[in-house]
Design a protein around this motif. Structure first.
Motif, mmCIF file in Angstrom:
data_model
loop_
_atom_site.group_PDB
_atom_site.id
_atom_site.type_symbol
_atom_site.label_atom_id
_atom_site.label_comp_id
_atom_site.label_asym_id
_atom_site.label_seq_id
_atom_site.Cartn_x
_atom_site.Cartn_y
_atom_site.Cartn_z
ATOM 1 N N VAL A 1 -33.510 42.839 -5.161
ATOM 2 C CA VAL A 1 -32.561 43.930 -5.388
ATOM 3 C C VAL A 1 -31.168 43.449 -4.992
ATOM 4 O O VAL A 1 -30.974 42.929 -3.882
ATOM 5 N N GLN A 2 -30.193 43.596 -5.899
ATOM 6 C CA GLN A 2 -28.798 43.225 -5.637
ATOM 7 C C GLN A 2 -27.963 44.500 -5.581
ATOM 8 O O GLN A 2 -28.047 45.330 -6.491
ATOM 9 N N ILE A 3 -27.165 44.624 -4.520
ATOM 10 C CA ILE A 3 -26.365 45.842 -4.309
ATOM 11 C C ILE A 3 -24.897 45.443 -4.208
ATOM 12 O O ILE A 3 -24.530 44.605 -3.379
ATOM 13 N N ARG A 4 -24.041 46.068 -5.034
ATOM 14 C CA ARG A 4 -22.616 45.720 -5.032
ATOM 15 C C ARG A 4 -21.794 46.848 -5.638
ATOM 16 O O ARG A 4 -22.350 47.743 -6.300
ATOM 17 N N SER A 5 -20.489 46.807 -5.448
ATOM 18 C CA SER A 5 -19.583 47.796 -6.059
ATOM 19 C C SER A 5 -19.157 47.310 -7.445
ATOM 20 O O SER A 5 -19.419 46.164 -7.828
ATOM 21 N N LYS A 6 -18.486 48.189 -8.204
ATOM 22 C CA LYS A 6 -17.998 47.800 -9.537
ATOM 23 C C LYS A 6 -17.015 46.639 -9.439
ATOM 24 O O LYS A 6 -17.031 45.729 -10.258
ATOM 25 N N ARG A 7 -16.143 46.692 -8.406
ATOM 26 C CA ARG A 7 -15.175 45.595 -8.202
ATOM 27 C C ARG A 7 -15.918 44.282 -7.942
ATOM 28 O O ARG A 7 -15.611 43.248 -8.541
ATOM 29 N N MET A 8 -16.902 44.335 -7.035
ATOM 30 C CA MET A 8 -17.674 43.129 -6.710
ATOM 31 C C MET A 8 -18.405 42.606 -7.945
ATOM 32 O O MET A 8 -18.509 41.396 -8.154
ATOM 33 N N ASP A 9 -18.916 43.515 -8.770
ATOM 34 C CA ASP A 9 -19.657 43.124 -9.964
ATOM 35 C C ASP A 9 -18.739 42.426 -10.967
ATOM 36 O O ASP A 9 -19.132 41.450 -11.605
ATOM 37 N N GLU A 10 -17.501 42.935 -11.086
ATOM 38 C CA GLU A 10 -16.556 42.299 -12.009
ATOM 39 C C GLU A 10 -16.217 40.888 -11.549
ATOM 40 O O GLU A 10 -16.142 39.961 -12.349
ATOM 41 N N VAL A 11 -16.021 40.697 -10.239
ATOM 42 C CA VAL A 11 -15.752 39.355 -9.698
ATOM 43 C C VAL A 11 -16.963 38.458 -9.930
ATOM 44 O O VAL A 11 -16.834 37.291 -10.300
ATOM 45 N N ALA A 12 -18.171 39.001 -9.720
ATOM 46 C CA ALA A 12 -19.390 38.216 -9.894
ATOM 47 C C ALA A 12 -19.592 37.795 -11.349
ATOM 48 O O ALA A 12 -20.019 36.681 -11.626
ATOM 49 N N GLU A 13 -19.294 38.679 -12.286
ATOM 50 C CA GLU A 13 -19.542 38.392 -13.698
ATOM 51 C C GLU A 13 -18.411 37.609 -14.352
ATOM 52 O O GLU A 13 -18.649 36.765 -15.205
ATOM 53 N N ARG A 14 -17.154 37.898 -13.940
ATOM 54 C CA ARG A 14 -16.022 37.298 -14.642
ATOM 55 C C ARG A 14 -15.264 36.283 -13.804
ATOM 56 O O ARG A 14 -14.309 35.675 -14.280
ATOM 57 N N GLY A 15 -15.692 36.105 -12.553
ATOM 58 C CA GLY A 15 -15.213 34.985 -11.765
ATOM 59 C C GLY A 15 -13.749 35.002 -11.415
ATOM 60 O O GLY A 15 -13.193 35.997 -10.940
ATOM 61 N N LEU A 16 -13.104 33.860 -11.712
ATOM 62 C CA LEU A 16 -11.776 33.564 -11.190
ATOM 63 C C LEU A 16 -10.722 34.587 -11.591
ATOM 64 O O LEU A 16 -9.897 34.998 -10.775
ATOM 65 N N ALA A 17 -10.723 34.999 -12.870
ATOM 66 C CA ALA A 17 -9.692 35.929 -13.331
ATOM 67 C C ALA A 17 -9.787 37.253 -12.578
ATOM 68 O O ALA A 17 -8.778 37.823 -12.153
#
Length: 744
Positions: A341-357
């Protein structure tokens, strides 16, 4: 643009318009009208300068550029400047358009990035493999503006998505390069979605059969998996709604590549891989409440299902150095199955999926310093102009996938290092001079050696001494690329000084004996005394490992031999250059881009079947020219294929089997099964009686009710081997059967 499109075929015009409209849809909420006008100008310039050129795949260059620009915007999150650069990349490298002209039309930012992209253009001509110095130039450019590498990652992703359009040789080269460098680079920059897709597509082209097998299995088990995910999620959903949290919860199937890795590491079949999917909870929480809300979700999950304490990962308190923040736990779900189970916020998810930008979008949030430090470290390493490029590739890759430990200086400053880092790594991380003089440390107020491996939370106080010097065996102690690079540079400096002292000593002694030291004489002595290099030869003189008197005796002996040879030759007649005839060229020698055809009757080429992957007739193969000049035949999915294609592409030769299957090839399979008295007998029956194969050896090891056996047989081709594997799998009690690469 419309005028130019009127002069091409309907099909090409339709493809260009579709790609352009897709880019506009993706940019709807990002670009204003002025930006779109600039992008149209870039497209028109591209059409004007490059016309309707096609890439090696046959795809129109302008279509490829539009698709790369869409990836850069939609999947990486870059903006207007990067879009223009992606569109202009093919144009500038194929035309006489200068960077100065680009600057006048589009500004200095676009010009700077284009300058970087043009510098790495030579990597993507016909030979797409990364050569050592080109790799270093690529990273030098990356150090100037990270958008260069992000655009190239977008370009490589688009290329591998269309790899079906390339010939087989290019497919393997491109896939090897992406596996070797760009998938790890995407991982390190936090582009997990892109990294995962790259790894899957690499496997699709380098290990086709296994890719198709896992894809088929995933499709067959999809309905049961979806049912289980719903059963797992529903109780958590119901509980979370009572907390008035805004959230999205879903199951996500793991990638084919990651499932294959689990099968290999755990030595199990597909059916025995328990964690085929992960559950992800994404919270829509204000930034100041997001960590507290994540822990609330964890509490709910842990109440519903028993957590595994050893599988808990807290990247909320201390994020990864690429900005990744999340809370991971593994729990025992319905039917006693382990579920991640992975738990994160929308902000954290965007960083995780889209990385550097996305990381830079949220600049200032705790966790952004680690990535900036990593980028600064790359620049620091690249400052060394004498850096051996091949070593650098290997050292750099060490840190791409590494997990991290967090340690503190005596003042309480946090330092991030890869897991397994030592006191010596920590010393070099502080400063190269501290590393060179490091004699040990006090870790948590206890004295330890430079070899001590650091753990999370350690407080480290480095001890130095003025008479300490780096030693060769230190390279076995450090694990970080920064420490290895600085250490190698320091060792080279020491060795150079020792070499110069040795040269001065030898010149002085030879002068006393009235002997001049020439480069030719030095080369002869290096060869005679069996040294790898001139520097090693002079160093051993300085360190008194090589006696100067022995050198004198050798020189005098050579003088006598030369004198005797000259005397003998003067008595011979007819010795002149006119009588020299060049030896005939071997018909078996390969020319240009020829394909080496392998069959049982080939006698005029020195080739051998590589032991690391044990190819047999029918396997997809390539040739590799060895240092001794012979050719080694490898399977395309050889464990060493990526490294050979990437580092030594100039030594790769296309090869394929020809004629009829002939001769016998030694092959081996590994069988795992239940320890039943009749199982080995049944397998032997299939080999000798049913398939009539000759067995070389069978070895069986039993433990805790299971047996693991290795069977070596002689086969004519891979079809027979595949039939054997299939039939052995059908034997009652057999759990798994797999081909073994290296056969003793």
């Amino acid at each position: 643009m419309e005028t130019r499109l009127a002069n091409i075929s309907t099909e090409d015009r339709k493809e260009i318009i579709q790609a352009y409209q897709k880019l506009l849809r993706a940019s709807r909420n990002v670009l204003n009208w002025d930006d779109i006008k600039q992008i149209r100008k870039a497209i028109e310039l591209s059409l004007e300068q490059a016309g309707f050129d096609r890439r090696l795949s046959g795809k129109l260059s302008i279509v490829h550029s539009l698709e790369v620009a869409t990836i850069a915007l939609e999947e990486i999150g870059l903006g207007r400047t990067s879009l223009i650069c992606a569109l202009l990349y093919d144009t500038v490298r194929k035309s006489d358009q200068s960077i100065d002209q680009i600057q006048k039309q589009f500004g200095s930012q676009v010009a700077n990035i284009m300058d970087g992209l043009v510098k790495v253009f030579d990597l993507y001509q016909r030979n797409v493999s990364i050569q050592s110095e080109n790799f270093r130039k690529l990273l030098l450019t990356f150090a100037q503006d990270v958008r260069v590498i992000l655009i190239i990652i977008a370009e490589r992703l688009q290329t591998i998505r269309t790899l079906d359009l390339y010939d087989r040789e290019l497919q393997l080269k491109i896939a090897s390069e992406i596996s070797y460098l760009y998938a790890p680079m995407a991982h390190r920059l936090g582009l997990y979605t892109i990294k995962s897709e790259m790894e899957d597509l690499v496997m699709k082209y380098t290990n086709r059969d296994m890719y198709k097998f896992i894809a088929k299995k995933l499709n067959e088990t999809k309905r049961a998996r979806e049912k289980y995910i719903k059963e797992f999620i529903d109780p958590i959903k119901e509980e979370l709604e009572q907390y008035n949290l805004k959230f999205d919860i879903k199951g996500r199937t793991k990638t084919i590549h990651s499932i294959f890795n689990k099968m290999q590491k755990q030595k199990v079949e597909f059916e025995q891989v328990y964690d085929l999917f992960a559950i992800r909870v994404i919270l829509d929480s204000p930034q100041k409440h997001e960590k507290a809300d994540c822990w609330k979700v964890y509490s709910v999950v842990a109440d519903k299902y028993q957590p595994n304490p050893s599988r808990m990962r807290d990247w909320l308190s201390i994020p990864k150095s690429n900005g990744y923040e999340s809370l991971h736990t593994t729990v025992l779900g319905p039917g006693n199955k382990w579920v991640e189970v992975q738990i994160r916020s929308k902000r954290m998810d965007e960083v995780a999926e889209r990385g550097l930008a996305a990381h830079w979008k949220y600049k200032g949030v705790k966790g952004d310093q680690g990535l900036d430090m990593w980028l600064a470290n790359i620049r620091d390493i690249l400052e060394n102009p004498e850096l051996n490029a091949v070593d650098f590739i290997d050292d750099f890759k060490l840190n791409l996938y590494d997990e991290e430990v967090f340690v503190f200086t005596p003042k309480g400053d946090l330092r991030r290092l890869p897991k397994g880092a030592t006191v010596l790594d920590f010393a070099f991380d502080i400063h190269s001079e501290v590393g060179k003089k490091c004699a040990g440390a006090r870790v948590n107020d206890k004295n330890v050696s430079i070899r001590h491996v650091l753990q999370n939370g350690d407080q480290v106080d480095i001890q130095t001494t003025s008479n300490q010097e780096p030693k060769q065996d230190w390279l076995q102690i450090v694990v970080t690329s920064k420490a290895k690079t600085k250490l190698k540079q320091a060792l080279r400096d020491i060795q150079y000084k020792e070499s110069e002292l040795g040269r001065e000593l030898l010149v002085r002694r030879l002068k006393n004996w009235k002997i001049d030291l020439s480069d030719q004489l030095t080369g002869v002595m290096v060869k005679h005394f069996k040294f790898k290099s001139v520097n090693d030869f002079f160093r051993d003189i300085a360190l008194e490992k090589l006696d100067v008197v022995a050198i004198k005796e050798f020189i005098q002996q050579q003088d006598r031999k030369d004198h005797e040879r000259d005397h003998a030759e003067s008595r011979q007649s007819g010795r002149s250059a006119e009588n020299f005839v060049a030896p005939p060229q071997d018909d078996g020698q390969l020319q240009g881009d020829d394909v080496l055809l392998i069959d049982k009757n080939l006698t005029n080429v020195d080739f051998k079947l590589a032991k690391c992957c044990n190819p047999i007739f029918g396997d997809e193969i390539f040739g590799f020219v060895s240092v001794s000049g012979g050719i080694r035949i490898h399977r395309n999915n050889c464990p060493n294929a990526n490294e050979m294609h990437t580092k030594f592409s100039y030594r790769i030769i296309q090869a394929r089997w020809t004629g009829e299957a002939g001769g016998s090839y030694l092959a081996a399979i590994k069988v795992l099964g239940e320890d039943d008295i009749g199982i080995v007998s049944n397998i032997s029956q299939i080999i000798s009686k049913e398939l009539k194969l000759k067995t070389r050896s069978i070895s069986v090891d039993s433990k805790e009710g299971l047996f693991e056996g290795t069977v070596s047989v002689f086969v004519n081709n891979n079809q027979i081997l595949n039939t054997l594997i299939k039939k052995v799998k059908e034997v009652k009690g057999v759990l798994s059967v797999s081909r073994i690469d290296a056969v003793g």
